[in-house]
Scaffold this active site. Structure first.
Site: not given
Length: 289
Positions: A14, A16, A19-21, A36, A121
């Site tokens: 994932g 956002g 950041g990345t997951v 994350k 959000d």
């Protein structure tokens, strides 16, 4: 902070705004988790990232950080994908399913708002699902990257609102201070989208119609005063316990064996962070709190 080599990164699952997951293998606990990692290192994004790690809301329908790693933090791994992905596969979802999703989202918001936190959000992509097959759905609210504490210092000082267009309450889009009723508006938009297939304004017929109209009222004073009030109203309508649920499967592919993964990645991130004074100061501030 955990040792960098404790977690073996497998694959990115994932991404956002900040950041990345990643899916990672926890060598100590012998289980798969999510990590994350921060992508951008400017002062504003660092402070928001630190705040997200610090906003821990312990609730069965909330995905919360569980620990620090160099450049990020760990979380539970939720394997059923997001409500957005389910909507894309299935199309508009049955009334019974939407009621349960809304009920569990409001339960999460009751706990989040009790901490003085506004998510800011909420959207289908931030509502994750445990893989329950054709059983009762299990929702977990995720991604507190732009969450704010009511009355606390605001980390974004640009015109307009913070959040995702189409889900923000009108006053939030205009830059109003964080207010829990903004999350209620977003929850109403999400429920409307799950029923109709679109977040656009459209009247919803049926028993959920009046509640969704209140949740998405442009005037915050006309919305339910709290998530608890909205939850009570929803339960008075009746939330099904048994129904023919859309299938929620495990969407993550079978990972590679842990011995083939790269433990050095987090160590590399640690080295990068060690060279950034701003990061060191912020993480140091967090750890001594």
């Amino acid at each position: 902070m955990a040792e960098p080599d404790r977690f073996l990164l497998a694959d990115r699952i994932g991404a956002g705004g900040m950041g990345t997951v990643w899916r990672a293998w926890d060598r100590e606990d012998r289980r798969w988790i999510a990590v994350k990692l921060l992508d951008r290192y400017d002062a504003g994004s660092l402070r928001r990232f630190v705040r997200e790690q610090d906003l821990r809301v312990r609730h069965r329908h909330v995905v919360q950080p569980t620990g620090l790693v160099p450049g990020g933090f760990t979380m539970d791994l939720v394997r059923g994908g997001s409500v957005e992905q389910l909507l894309r596969r299935h199309g508009p979802l049955p009334d019974a399913f939407v009621r349960v999703v809304l009920e569990q989202t409001l339960e999460a918001l009751v706990a989040v708002h009790a901490r003085g936190v506004v998510h800011r959000d909420l959207k289908p992509g931030n509502l994750l699902l445990e893989p329950t097959g054709t059983g009762r759905p299990w929702v977990r609210v995720s991604d507190f990257g732009v969450a704010a504490v009511v009355g606390d210092e605001r980390l974004t000082r640009v015109p307009g609102g913070v959040g995702t267009g189409g889900y923000m309450a009108p006053e939030q889009a205009d830059g109003a201070p964080p207010d829990p009723r903004q999350d209620l508006y977003a929850a109403g938009v999400v429920a409307r989208q799950l029923l109709t297939g679109s977040p656009d304004e459209a009247p919803v017929t049926g028993p959920l119609g009046p509640l969704l109209a209140r949740l998405t009222d442009p005037d915050p004073a006309c919305r339910p005063p709290s998530a608890a009030d909205a939850l009570a109203t929803l339960r008075d309508l009746g939330v099904p316990r048994d129904a023919a649920w859309p299938e929620v499967t495990d969407v993550l592919e079978r990972p590679r064996p842990p011995e083939r993964l790269l433990p050095s990645y987090l160590a590399l991130v640690a080295g990068c962070f060690a060279g950034a004074a701003a990061v060191g100061g912020l993480l140091g501030w967090l750890l001594v709190r």
